[in-house]
Design an enzyme around this catalytic site. Sequence first.
Site, PDB file in Angstrom:
ATOM      1  N   LYS A 255       0.826  -1.335   0.031  1.00 38.91           N
ATOM      2  CA  LYS A 255       0.164  -0.034   0.117  1.00 38.91           C
ATOM      3  C   LYS A 255       0.855   1.234   0.020  1.00 38.91           C
ATOM      4  O   LYS A 255       0.482   2.308  -0.603  1.00 38.91           O
ATOM      5  CB  LYS A 255      -0.796   0.021   1.250  1.00 38.91           C
ATOM      6  CG  LYS A 255      -2.106  -1.078   0.998  1.00 38.91           C
ATOM      7  CD  LYS A 255      -3.054  -1.039   2.419  1.00 38.91           C
ATOM      8  CE  LYS A 255      -3.821  -1.881   2.495  1.00 38.91           C
ATOM      9  NZ  LYS A 255      -4.960  -1.951   3.654  1.00 38.91           N
ATOM     10  N   ARG A 256       2.074   1.251   0.479  1.00 35.25           N
ATOM     11  CA  ARG A 256       2.639   2.362   0.490  1.00 35.25           C
ATOM     12  C   ARG A 256       3.159   2.917  -0.539  1.00 35.25           C
ATOM     13  O   ARG A 256       3.814   3.793  -0.810  1.00 35.25           O
ATOM     14  CB  ARG A 256       3.939   2.188   1.687  1.00 35.25           C
ATOM     15  CG  ARG A 256       4.827   0.996   1.143  1.00 35.25           C
ATOM     16  CD  ARG A 256       6.036   1.021   2.175  1.00 35.25           C
ATOM     17  NE  ARG A 256       7.143  -0.096   2.007  1.00 35.25           N
ATOM     18  CZ  ARG A 256       8.293   0.236   1.190  1.00 35.25           C
ATOM     19  NH1 ARG A 256       8.366   1.507   0.788  1.00 35.25           N
ATOM     20  NH2 ARG A 256       9.073  -0.753   0.972  1.00 35.25           N
TER      21      ARG A 256
END
Length: 489
Positions: A255-256
């Site tokens: 997700k980052r």
Amino acid sequence: MSDDNIRVRFAPSPTGFLHVGGARTALFNWLFARHWGGKFILRIEDTDRERSKPEYEEAILRDMRWLGLDWDEGPLVGGPKEPYFQTKRGPIYQEQLEKLLVVGDAYHCFCSPEELTADREAQLAAEKIYQYSGKCAQLSVGEVKEKIEHGIMSAIRLRVREGMTTFNDMVRGQVTVDHNEIDDLVLVRRGGEPTYNFVVVVDDALMEISHVIRGDDHLPNTPKQILIYNALGFKTPQFAHIPLILGEDRTPLSKRHGASSVSEFKRQGYLPETMMNYLALLGWSFDGKTEIFSRDELIKKFGLDRIVKSAAAFDYDKLRWLNGHYLQVLDNEKMFRLCKEHLLENKIISEEFVQTEENYLRQIIELVRGNLKTISQVDGELIYFLNDAYTYDPQALVKFKVPENAPIFEKVIDVLKETDSLAATVLEEKFRNAATQSGRKFGEFVHPMRLAITGRTNSPNLFEIIGIIGKDRCLERFQRFLNMIRSSN
């Protein structure tokens, strides 16, 4: 290769949404099956009862269907190898476990967690690679029976004998592992839960999976699983371990880095055709240069022999470019439907607006579609069509909200008031003539006009915009901008 015997599977765990890495694995399996006319099986590995959720299972099935990855056997469609949920296959695992215990290829391990921890720490302190000592493998039948009768909990381990395991991976080539590097595998934990390596072998064998195509993070599991196949007397499938997907910083995609689940890419306005095409290119290449493939072309051209060994980097810019391509070739009706659904879902427009202003909505979507790289961008592109209150580009405002532009807007307002036709060609000709009569360059008219109408420095054809928005609304916007110039003096 005999297509009658090709059976591949995708076996996600419903502990989260479908990650693009899992989706790529599913795609490669699906393409392999469709290329060879084989079967694609979907199996749900839901043994992690604490983390597995029905909503994740539903989301995975929904995202698979959205991607166009239909399955021949599995949830919702059934099949001859049911059940396709691991939590419903307990008796099957128990039956196979009993076979191993009877012939002595598996044994009870009564070592407590504390004993195992102490043993591990002692070996690490001695700078050794930890391996289970195997002391419970030496227990007699009588000793085992006595401990069980006294209620002592046990795990079940596979008896790993001396030797070597060699297999030919269809991507990695020949792999050989010395059994000295493999512990006596735990098949069933002390609490009674079967382990991944055990159940995946039983499931793949009994479902007659011919090829196991999966991420290369599973490569270390393969020799262990082959030992279980051999102990159970099952035929070993062919293995193909595909490269992992990394972010641009060469760490596992998460997700980052940005969106990493199929549902998130769908929400952002990417098309299923785009995702299928792009995911196919992550670790596979047909000729090193072709980048756009239809579904049918991928099925025809896909092969494991063209999978690369190195990890694939997820390129969001390339994905947006590819999505832009698929949006531009989308037919008008589908483009309208997708944009309308997005606008309604995000409450940019109402159902009443669609009913009363459908023709207007179709016109403005058609006009801005060339600027879209994702469907989710449409609400930003339609701001000045749907609202008369919008912000102006701050740098352009400083440039064009100046006294010397007041005569331009006075002329623009007069010309538009006197104009009957709002056809783009007619409007352009009239404003070109107005610029000439005013001793100005055409651009000196167009650029401030564009800012006044849209709030932007870039837009689709200005005169088409005026024709769609209408005379009265455009006159109001020009007058508002003129008033801003006058009030700033």
